[in-house]
Design a protein around this motif. Sequence first.
Motif, short mmCIF file in Angstrom:
data_model
loop_
_atom_site.label_atom_id
_atom_site.label_comp_id
_atom_site.label_asym_id
_atom_site.label_seq_id
_atom_site.Cartn_x
_atom_site.Cartn_y
_atom_site.Cartn_z
N ALA A 290 0.84 -1.19 0.00
CA ALA A 290 0.00 0.00 0.00
C ALA A 290 0.88 1.25 0.00
O ALA A 290 2.01 1.23 0.49
N THR A 291 0.35 2.31 -0.57
CA THR A 291 1.00 3.62 -0.53
C THR A 291 0.05 4.60 0.15
O THR A 291 -1.15 4.32 0.27
N LEU B 278 -0.91 -4.40 2.63
CA LEU B 278 -0.99 -4.74 1.22
C LEU B 278 -2.37 -4.41 0.69
O LEU B 278 -3.35 -4.43 1.44
N VAL B 279 -2.44 -4.10 -0.59
CA VAL B 279 -3.74 -3.89 -1.24
C VAL B 279 -3.85 -4.82 -2.44
O VAL B 279 -2.85 -5.21 -3.04
N ALA B 280 -5.08 -5.17 -2.77
CA ALA B 280 -5.37 -5.97 -3.95
C ALA B 280 -6.15 -5.11 -4.92
O ALA B 280 -7.11 -4.44 -4.52
N GLU B 281 -5.72 -5.13 -6.17
CA GLU B 281 -6.39 -4.35 -7.21
C GLU B 281 -6.87 -5.27 -8.32
O GLU B 281 -6.22 -6.26 -8.64
N ALA C 141 -9.19 4.70 -0.25
CA ALA C 141 -9.78 3.50 -0.87
C ALA C 141 -9.77 2.33 0.12
O ALA C 141 -10.72 1.53 0.14
N ILE C 142 -8.73 2.22 0.93
CA ILE C 142 -8.69 1.17 1.96
C ILE C 142 -9.85 1.37 2.94
O ILE C 142 -10.56 0.43 3.27
N ALA C 143 -10.04 2.60 3.39
CA ALA C 143 -11.14 2.89 4.32
C ALA C 143 -12.49 2.57 3.68
O ALA C 143 -13.40 2.05 4.35
N ALA C 144 -12.64 2.85 2.39
CA ALA C 144 -13.91 2.55 1.70
C ALA C 144 -14.16 1.04 1.64
O ALA C 144 -15.29 0.60 1.87
N PRO D 149 -1.48 2.14 9.09
CA PRO D 149 -0.05 2.48 9.21
C PRO D 149 0.73 2.14 7.95
O PRO D 149 1.66 1.33 7.95
N ILE D 150 0.38 2.79 6.86
CA ILE D 150 0.91 2.45 5.55
C ILE D 150 2.42 2.68 5.45
O ILE D 150 3.12 1.91 4.79
#
Length: 169
Positions: free
Chosen positions: A9-10, A62-65, A16-19, A51-52
Amino acid sequence: MTDVRVREATPTDADAIAAVHAAAIRELGSGDYDDRQRRAWLANVHPERYPIEETDAGIHVLVAERDDRLVGFGWLDRNSSGRDESVGEIVAVYVRPDAVREGVGREILERLEGVARDAGLESIVLVASKHAIDFYRRQGYEGDETVVLEMTDDVSLAALRMRKRLSSP
């Protein structure tokens, strides 16, 4: 199913994470927790909470796109905080409701477990909401004990503390 890309994550991902987090609580938690419990849970969802930028502190988010849209995220804390130093904690794995049961959560979790293994951790602990218990069981986690998460002074959520021993790759 379209391919999912998992990456670190950046700071620009925070909203978007919060959404994703809020959507999962609203929709996926509705069968297991009442409106009051979900509202209290949602009160803890804020973009600045994640805590990115703390990878040096043993935190990995981590994020998934998929199709240039964030569909999930996960958070690992490698550092011991009252735990054995060989144990890490999965703080969160959340997936957008429209991407559930498509392998997104599993992919995030496997990547976080890989980070934990690479760091020399022997096992992982987590606290699973009622909705997530079966998912984690399918991924090899075992229930340790039922716990109560205090969301506010008068609202709590029942959850299950779970553990998985990591094997070498």
